[in-house]
Design an enzyme around this catalytic site. Structure first.
Site, PDB file in Angstrom:
ATOM      1  N   LYS A 113      -0.667   5.289   8.569  1.00 25.86           N
ATOM      2  CA  LYS A 113       0.013   5.249   7.314  1.00 25.86           C
ATOM      3  C   LYS A 113      -1.002   5.675   6.099  1.00 25.86           C
ATOM      4  O   LYS A 113      -0.996   6.353   5.353  1.00 25.86           O
ATOM      5  CB  LYS A 113       0.778   4.075   6.933  1.00 25.86           C
ATOM      6  CG  LYS A 113       1.318   4.072   5.797  1.00 25.86           C
ATOM      7  CD  LYS A 113       1.598   2.816   5.616  1.00 25.86           C
ATOM      8  CE  LYS A 113       2.166   2.466   3.954  1.00 25.86           C
ATOM      9  NZ  LYS A 113       2.385   0.847   3.431  1.00 25.86           N
ATOM     10  N   LYS A 136      -7.617   1.410  -2.740  1.00 24.01           N
ATOM     11  CA  LYS A 136      -7.339   1.014  -1.341  1.00 24.01           C
ATOM     12  C   LYS A 136      -7.286   2.235  -0.489  1.00 24.01           C
ATOM     13  O   LYS A 136      -7.800   2.099   0.674  1.00 24.01           O
ATOM     14  CB  LYS A 136      -5.917   0.398  -1.192  1.00 24.01           C
ATOM     15  CG  LYS A 136      -5.306   0.172  -0.030  1.00 24.01           C
ATOM     16  CD  LYS A 136      -5.913  -0.814   0.799  1.00 24.01           C
ATOM     17  CE  LYS A 136      -5.359  -1.143   2.204  1.00 24.01           C
ATOM     18  NZ  LYS A 136      -4.236  -1.838   2.165  1.00 24.01           N
ATOM     19  N   THR A 159       1.002  -1.183   0.081  1.00 17.24           N
ATOM     20  CA  THR A 159       0.120   0.261   0.047  1.00 17.24           C
ATOM     21  C   THR A 159       0.899   1.188   0.025  1.00 17.24           C
ATOM     22  O   THR A 159       1.601   1.485   1.128  1.00 17.24           O
ATOM     23  CB  THR A 159      -0.991  -0.031   1.072  1.00 17.24           C
ATOM     24  OG1 THR A 159      -1.844  -1.170   1.219  1.00 17.24           O
ATOM     25  CG2 THR A 159      -1.822   1.253   1.095  1.00 17.24           C
TER      26      THR A 159
END
Length: 290
Positions: free
Chosen positions: A237, A162, A87
């Site tokens: 994050k 995502k 990611t």
């Protein structure tokens, strides 16, 4: 297939193990020296990339992805497929895909949803960006490692999906935890709260599948002292990536921005680091309005 797998952490190791269990010839590499069941272990990153039909990466951030890609793309055979399951920021995903395609490779950015349990159980969801040909090359491997793979569009589209998904997840988990904390102060039992909300308009994945209240709903990290299924620092994050993308795209995302601020405080200034992201519930439960 001959598969190189770079990044054998909590997610990568079980993903690589599932590929090996399915009969693929998997060679893994990790800078920390970790291993994956059924996979041969390379001593160098070069050995995990050279001569492979597919190379899969699962890495911490975009800078490391760019560095690793710079090392392995020149070593990969033309026509091979580079699948990145990290990611990372959209710009890094697109830059790496462009470099891979210029070198004659197929490239897919395919971040995952499902956490460590999904990686172990082979029930991940893959959000994939790249050409149709690249996605079709990767699809049989997605079917082994996960239960669903969605081709979201061209390079970077998987990362975009995502980031948007996890911005929703972060915000809804905070709202769910706030609501339980308010219910406590109003004298409403948590089980009764769950029974109502889980079948009403407040229904969400955070409530119904990953309830942050111990002993309520399906088994979740809340029932294991908030040991992480998805760590709060990983949510931090991802929310940071969402706001980086929002700034680049000139998108107004006030809830995402507030969620980032709350998780930043939880991880960096409170005791949230190393806990599941649903541990926001005891955090809110212990606080007053001030």
């Amino acid at each position: 297939m001959k598969i190189g797998f770079i990044g054998l952490g909590n997610m990568g190791a079980p993903m690589a193990a599932n590929l090996a269990k399915a009969g693929h010839e998997v060679t893994g590499f990790d800078v920390a020296g970790t291993t994956a069941e059924g996979a041969a272990i390379a001593n160098t990153i070069d050995a995990a990339a050279t001569g492979m039909d597919v190379v899969i990466t699962m890495l911490p951030n975009g800078a490391i992805l760019r560095d690793v890609a710079g090392q392995i793309i020149p070593l990969m055979s033309k026509g091979a497929c580079f699948i990145d399951c990290s990611t990372v920021d959209v710009d890094s995903a697109r830059a790496v895909a462009k470099d891979a395609e210029n070198a004659g490779l197929l490239a897919v950015d395919a971040p995952v949803s499902g956490g460590i349990g999904g990686a172990s159980g082979g029930t991940l969801t893959f959000m994939a960006g790249g050409s149709v040909a690249a996605f079709e090359k990767a699809r049989p491997l997605f079917d082994i490692m996960g239960q669903k793979a969605v081709h979201c569009g061209e390079a970077g589209a998987g990362q975009a999906a995502k980031i948007c998904n996890n911005m929703i997840l972060g915000a809804t988990m905070i709202a769910t935890c706030e609501a339980f904390a308010l219910a406590d102060k109003l004298g409403l039992e948590r089980q009764k709260m769950f029974d109502v909300v889980s079948t009403s308009s407040g229904y969400s994945w955070s409530m119904n599948a990953y309830c942050p209240a111990p002993g309520v709903g399906p088994q979740s990290p809340a029932d294991n002292d908030y040991k992480p299924g998805f760590a709060a620092e990983l949510m931090l994050k991802d929310l940071g990536l969402s706001q980086q993308a929002a700034e680049a795209a000139d998108a107004d995302t006030p809830m995402g921005k507030l969620a980032l601020s709350l998780y930043k405080g939880f991880v960096e200034d409170e005791d949230g680091k190393g806990k599941d992201f649903s541990a926001m519930l005891p955090r809110f439960a212990a606080r007053g309005r001030g």
